[in-house]
Structures are given as C-alpha cells and as structure tokens.
Design a protein around this motif. Structure first.
Motif, PDB file in Angstrom:
ATOM      1  N   GLY A  85       0.808  -1.213   0.000  1.00  0.00           N
ATOM      2  CA  GLY A  85       0.000   0.000   0.000  1.00  0.00           C
ATOM      3  C   GLY A  85       0.838   1.259   0.000  1.00  0.00           C
ATOM      4  N   LEU A  86       1.895   1.262  -0.788  1.00  0.00           N
ATOM      5  CA  LEU A  86       2.817   2.399  -0.771  1.00  0.00           C
ATOM      6  C   LEU A  86       2.155   3.676  -1.261  1.00  0.00           C
ATOM      7  N   LYS A  87       2.549   4.773  -0.652  1.00  0.00           N
ATOM      8  CA  LYS A  87       2.007   6.091  -0.951  1.00  0.00           C
ATOM      9  C   LYS A  87       3.143   7.012  -1.401  1.00  0.00           C
ATOM     10  N   PRO A  88       2.841   8.051  -2.136  1.00  0.00           N
ATOM     11  CA  PRO A  88       3.902   8.990  -2.545  1.00  0.00           C
ATOM     12  C   PRO A  88       4.694   9.542  -1.370  1.00  0.00           C
ATOM     13  N   GLU A  89       4.050   9.707  -0.229  1.00  0.00           N
ATOM     14  CA  GLU A  89       4.758  10.235   0.943  1.00  0.00           C
ATOM     15  C   GLU A  89       5.735   9.230   1.547  1.00  0.00           C
ATOM     16  N   ASP A  90       5.745   8.001   1.063  1.00  0.00           N
ATOM     17  CA  ASP A  90       6.746   7.020   1.479  1.00  0.00           C
ATOM     18  C   ASP A  90       8.043   7.164   0.692  1.00  0.00           C
ATOM     19  N   THR A  91       8.022   8.008  -0.329  1.00  0.00           N
ATOM     20  CA  THR A  91       9.211   8.210  -1.148  1.00  0.00           C
ATOM     21  C   THR A  91      10.348   8.792  -0.315  1.00  0.00           C
ATOM     22  N   ALA A  92      11.479   8.095  -0.340  1.00  0.00           N
ATOM     23  CA  ALA A  92      12.631   8.516   0.462  1.00  0.00           C
ATOM     24  C   ALA A  92      13.780   7.553   0.191  1.00  0.00           C
ATOM     25  N   VAL A  93      14.947   7.919   0.715  1.00  0.00           N
ATOM     26  CA  VAL A  93      16.045   6.962   0.785  1.00  0.00           C
ATOM     27  C   VAL A  93      15.898   6.219   2.106  1.00  0.00           C
ATOM     28  N   TYR A  94      15.883   4.909   2.027  1.00  0.00           N
ATOM     29  CA  TYR A  94      15.705   4.065   3.213  1.00  0.00           C
ATOM     30  C   TYR A  94      17.068   3.524   3.636  1.00  0.00           C
ATOM     31  N   TYR A  95      17.358   3.653   4.926  1.00  0.00           N
ATOM     32  CA  TYR A  95      18.634   3.228   5.475  1.00  0.00           C
ATOM     33  C   TYR A  95      18.413   2.116   6.499  1.00  0.00           C
ATOM     34  N   CYS A  96      19.065   0.991   6.276  1.00  0.00           N
ATOM     35  CA  CYS A  96      19.097  -0.064   7.267  1.00  0.00           C
ATOM     36  C   CYS A  96      20.026   0.353   8.405  1.00  0.00           C
ATOM     37  N   ALA A  97      19.705  -0.046   9.618  1.00  0.00           N
ATOM     38  CA  ALA A  97      20.516   0.380  10.758  1.00  0.00           C
ATOM     39  C   ALA A  97      20.465  -0.642  11.874  1.00  0.00           C
ATOM     40  N   ALA A  98      21.482  -0.587  12.731  1.00  0.00           N
ATOM     41  CA  ALA A  98      21.547  -1.445  13.919  1.00  0.00           C
ATOM     42  C   ALA A  98      21.772  -0.574  15.145  1.00  0.00           C
ATOM     43  N   SER A  99      21.042  -0.892  16.187  1.00  0.00           N
ATOM     44  CA  SER A  99      21.146  -0.114  17.418  1.00  0.00           C
ATOM     45  C   SER A  99      20.926  -1.028  18.614  1.00  0.00           C
ATOM     46  N   LYS A 100      21.502  -0.641  19.736  1.00  0.00           N
ATOM     47  CA  LYS A 100      21.211  -1.357  20.977  1.00  0.00           C
ATOM     48  C   LYS A 100      19.864  -0.919  21.551  1.00  0.00           C
ATOM     49  N   TRP A 101      19.301   0.143  20.976  1.00  0.00           N
ATOM     50  CA  TRP A 101      18.059   0.714  21.487  1.00  0.00           C
ATOM     51  C   TRP A 101      16.956   0.534  20.450  1.00  0.00           C
ATOM     52  N   GLY A 102      16.035  -0.378  20.724  1.00  0.00           N
ATOM     53  CA  GLY A 102      14.932  -0.620  19.814  1.00  0.00           C
ATOM     54  C   GLY A 102      13.633  -0.097  20.380  1.00  0.00           C
TER      55      GLY A 102
END
Length: 124
Positions: A85-102
C-alpha cells in the motif's frame, strides 16, 4: 565490525509493494535491534520500523502501521521489510541500521551502524 548490507527498493506506483532486506555481519544478531530509517529530500531522517530478533519485539511509526511488516530470519542474519500500500509520501532513501536501542527508543542518534541507503520512489 558491525556491517549491514541492504538491498531492494525501486520505483512503484501508488498502492504497490516493495521488499527491502538487510543482512548483518560482524556481531551477534540477536543482541541488536535492526530496522530502517528514511530520509526524504529536505526532511530529517526518521525512524520507520525496527525489530529485536531476540524476542521479535517490533516498533512501527504510526504512518506505516498496517502497511509495512518487518520480520527477521535469524538463521540468515537478515531482516526484511515488506512494504504494501505504498504512498507517494513514502518516497525517500531508506537506510538499514543497527542499534542497541529498539522499540520506541529507535532513533538515528542511537544507531551504531548504518547500511547503504536504497531509494524508494512511489509515483502518484
């Protein structure tokens, strides 16, 4: 060394679907929260979703709840993001990340390692 290899993304029409993946190496996968941030042109980087693979605890930003699903394959040290159900407002660069804080503490300021960004473009 914590390393994240991201893949997926692309161009879809409104209502379409895409899948992102993020494969981790160099650390104990279950000890970290893995997920995605996104950044649209002229906007700040914002948290999208994350998962703690040890207990499958997940967090989603409100605007993607019910459309995006994050999952973890611990055997492959890989996290997936199914985006429907993607929307135009989902347009972006997506970055995978790792954190100790979820969970609700998922924040770019707490990220220990970033994967490369992948472009998601949703046309109207």
């Amino acid at each position: 060394e914590v390393q994240l290899q991201a893949s997926g993304g692309g161009l879809v029409q409104t209502g379409g679907s895409l899948t992102l993946s993020c494969t981790a190496s160099g650390f104990i996968f279950e000890d970290w929260a893995i997920g995605w941030f996104r950044q649209a042109p002229g906007k700040e980087r914002e948290g999208v979703t994350c998962i703690s693979s040890r207990d499958d605890n997940t967090w989603y930003r409100n605007s993607v709840k019910g459309r995006f699903t994050i999952s973890s394959d611990n055997a492959r040290n890989t996290v997936y993001l199914q985006m429907n159900g993607l929307k135009p407002e989902d347009t972006a660069v997506y970055y995978c990340a790792a954190s100790k804080w979820g969970g609700s503490d998922w924040s770019p300021t707490q990220v220990a390692s970033w994967g490369q960004g992948t472009q998601v473009t949703v046309s109207s």
